[in-house]
Write a protein that holds these residues in place. Sequence first.
Motif, PDB file in Angstrom:
ATOM      1  N   ARG A  72       0.928  -1.354   0.049  1.00  0.00           N
ATOM      2  CA  ARG A  72      -0.140   0.076  -0.089  1.00  0.00           C
ATOM      3  C   ARG A  72       0.784   1.334  -0.025  1.00  0.00           C
ATOM      4  O   ARG A  72       1.882   1.336   0.950  1.00  0.00           O
ATOM      5  CB  ARG A  72      -0.972  -0.045   1.136  1.00  0.00           C
ATOM      6  CG  ARG A  72      -1.651  -1.261   1.369  1.00  0.00           C
ATOM      7  CD  ARG A  72      -2.641  -1.128   2.592  1.00  0.00           C
ATOM      8  NE  ARG A  72      -3.279  -2.486   3.129  1.00  0.00           N
ATOM      9  CZ  ARG A  72      -4.247  -2.748   2.435  1.00  0.00           C
ATOM     10  NH1 ARG A  72      -5.033  -1.578   1.824  1.00  0.00           N
ATOM     11  NH2 ARG A  72      -4.912  -3.697   2.755  1.00  0.00           N
ATOM     12  N   SER A 111      -9.302  -2.064   3.215  1.00  0.00           N
ATOM     13  CA  SER A 111      -9.370  -2.660   4.458  1.00  0.00           C
ATOM     14  C   SER A 111      -8.229  -2.115   5.344  1.00  0.00           C
ATOM     15  O   SER A 111      -8.685  -2.177   6.806  1.00  0.00           O
ATOM     16  CB  SER A 111      -8.888  -4.023   4.526  1.00  0.00           C
ATOM     17  OG  SER A 111      -7.500  -4.448   4.105  1.00  0.00           O
ATOM     18  N   ASP A 171      -2.752   0.984  -3.959  1.00  0.00           N
ATOM     19  CA  ASP A 171      -2.320  -0.487  -3.285  1.00  0.00           C
ATOM     20  C   ASP A 171      -2.647  -1.679  -4.296  1.00  0.00           C
ATOM     21  O   ASP A 171      -3.177  -1.259  -5.465  1.00  0.00           O
ATOM     22  CB  ASP A 171      -3.070  -0.772  -2.012  1.00  0.00           C
ATOM     23  CG  ASP A 171      -4.554  -0.741  -2.356  1.00  0.00           C
ATOM     24  OD1 ASP A 171      -5.236  -1.238  -3.470  1.00  0.00           O
ATOM     25  OD2 ASP A 171      -5.260  -0.532  -1.400  1.00  0.00           O
ATOM     26  N   LYS A 200      -2.368  -6.211  -4.804  1.00  0.00           N
ATOM     27  CA  LYS A 200      -1.965  -7.556  -4.145  1.00  0.00           C
ATOM     28  C   LYS A 200      -1.407  -8.216  -5.373  1.00  0.00           C
ATOM     29  O   LYS A 200      -1.766  -8.539  -6.770  1.00  0.00           O
ATOM     30  CB  LYS A 200      -3.473  -8.256  -3.884  1.00  0.00           C
ATOM     31  CG  LYS A 200      -3.468  -9.742  -3.431  1.00  0.00           C
ATOM     32  CD  LYS A 200      -3.475 -10.701  -4.439  1.00  0.00           C
ATOM     33  CE  LYS A 200      -4.897 -10.814  -5.173  1.00  0.00           C
ATOM     34  NZ  LYS A 200      -4.638 -12.155  -5.990  1.00  0.00           N
ATOM     35  N   ARG A 237      -5.535  -1.011  -6.767  1.00  0.00           N
ATOM     36  CA  ARG A 237      -6.262   0.347  -6.584  1.00  0.00           C
ATOM     37  C   ARG A 237      -5.677   1.319  -7.513  1.00  0.00           C
ATOM     38  O   ARG A 237      -4.701   1.686  -7.456  1.00  0.00           O
ATOM     39  CB  ARG A 237      -6.605   0.769  -5.286  1.00  0.00           C
ATOM     40  CG  ARG A 237      -7.580  -0.315  -4.522  1.00  0.00           C
ATOM     41  CD  ARG A 237      -8.230   0.784  -3.431  1.00  0.00           C
ATOM     42  NE  ARG A 237      -9.223  -0.221  -2.649  1.00  0.00           N
ATOM     43  CZ  ARG A 237      -9.041  -1.229  -1.807  1.00  0.00           C
ATOM     44  NH1 ARG A 237      -7.939  -1.249  -1.284  1.00  0.00           N
ATOM     45  NH2 ARG A 237     -10.003  -1.778  -1.426  1.00  0.00           N
TER      46      ARG A 237
HETATM   47  P1  TMP Z   1      -7.993  -4.483   0.707  1.00  0.00           P
HETATM   48  O1  TMP Z   1      -7.911  -3.015   1.172  1.00  0.00           O
HETATM   49  O2  TMP Z   1      -9.320  -4.707   0.493  1.00  0.00           O
HETATM   50  O3  TMP Z   1      -7.171  -5.256   1.689  1.00  0.00           O
HETATM   51  O4  TMP Z   1      -7.294  -4.640  -0.508  1.00  0.00           O
HETATM   52  C1  TMP Z   1      -5.983  -4.257  -0.958  1.00  0.00           C
HETATM   53  C2  TMP Z   1      -5.662  -4.685  -2.468  1.00  0.00           C
HETATM   54  O5  TMP Z   1      -5.884  -6.012  -2.647  1.00  0.00           O
HETATM   55  C3  TMP Z   1      -6.498  -3.684  -3.344  1.00  0.00           C
HETATM   56  O6  TMP Z   1      -5.674  -3.398  -4.371  1.00  0.00           O
HETATM   57  C4  TMP Z   1      -7.443  -5.157  -3.968  1.00  0.00           C
HETATM   58  C5  TMP Z   1      -6.632  -6.316  -3.821  1.00  0.00           C
HETATM   59  N1  TMP Z   1      -7.284  -7.345  -3.477  1.00  0.00           N
HETATM   60  C6  TMP Z   1      -7.199  -8.536  -4.212  1.00  0.00           C
HETATM   61  O7  TMP Z   1      -6.804  -8.452  -5.378  1.00  0.00           O
HETATM   62  N2  TMP Z   1      -7.948  -9.680  -3.777  1.00  0.00           N
HETATM   63  C7  TMP Z   1      -8.501  -9.684  -2.722  1.00  0.00           C
HETATM   64  O8  TMP Z   1      -9.332 -10.790  -2.451  1.00  0.00           O
HETATM   65  C8  TMP Z   1      -8.765  -8.486  -2.033  1.00  0.00           C
HETATM   66  C9  TMP Z   1      -9.609  -8.565  -0.687  1.00  0.00           C
HETATM   67  C10 TMP Z   1      -8.141  -7.609  -2.219  1.00  0.00           C
END
Ligand code: TMP
Length: 236
Positions: free
Chosen positions: A94, A100, A175, A177, A200
């Motif tokens: 991030r 979250s 951010d 994943k 994001r």
């Molecule tokens: P979060 O703020 O919901 O934890 O997500 C952080 C980042 O991870 C965001 O860019 C979306 C990505 N993400 C996924 O790729 N797969 C998932 O299952 C989740 C919950 C988030």
Amino acid sequence: MEKREQLYEGKAKKVYLTDDPELYIVSYKDDATAFNGEKKGTIVGKGSINNRMTNMLMKVLEKKGVPTHFVEELNDRETLVKKVSIVPLEVIIRNISAGSFAKRFGVEEGIVFDEPTIEFSYKNDELGDPLMNAYHAIALKLATREEIETIKKMAFTVNDTLKEYFLALNIKLVDFKIEFGRLSDGTIVLADEISPDTCRLWDKDTNEKLDKDRFRRDLGGTEEAYQEVMRRLMGE
Ligand code: TMP
């Protein structure tokens, strides 16, 4: 390369065996889910956009010294990749508070961090992908200490590279994943996808959301947002 039987179907992709035991074919779907599969829908054109965008970014990352599973784009939705066994960790970096993080720590979205943060989630749908730290991952034998070190280093390189890359397209990388896999010889490589499903992305000037949050939060204009990112990336 001949496509053989389906090995696996996930929420957004299918994986097929090929006639080469070290290569798989990934096929991207338009299906979208959120909140651990509770919310389901379709984002028309997503499979093709996520496939092409992931491949493009993986090529950029390879040039920066990050090894990836990418081999060759076969068509709009399908890509030949190296066979890996996925390390069952979602690695989240991030740069700006959102999602979250904002919820967990009770802060607004949009706080720009002095330094990026890293966190791990245990990739386990039954448990709802719980947050864990490196010690938990090592204790559960999900990865070794050395693998975690490699993954962390690569994840920050991915961030440095993509942050700069998106900024040139007038996009803030808030951010993302990523996931890593092990090749047959144990080498850790970047795997899975890098797309508006997993990042994001905010317009630099307006902070307009150009990612899957439009679907998660029912903001509308999801297809258009994915197309806009693709247009900026590829000049399409
Ligand atoms: P979060 O703020 O919901 O934890 O997500 C952080 C980042 O991870 C965001 O860019 C979306 C990505 N993400 C996924 O790729 N797969 C998932 O299952 C989740 C919950 C988030």
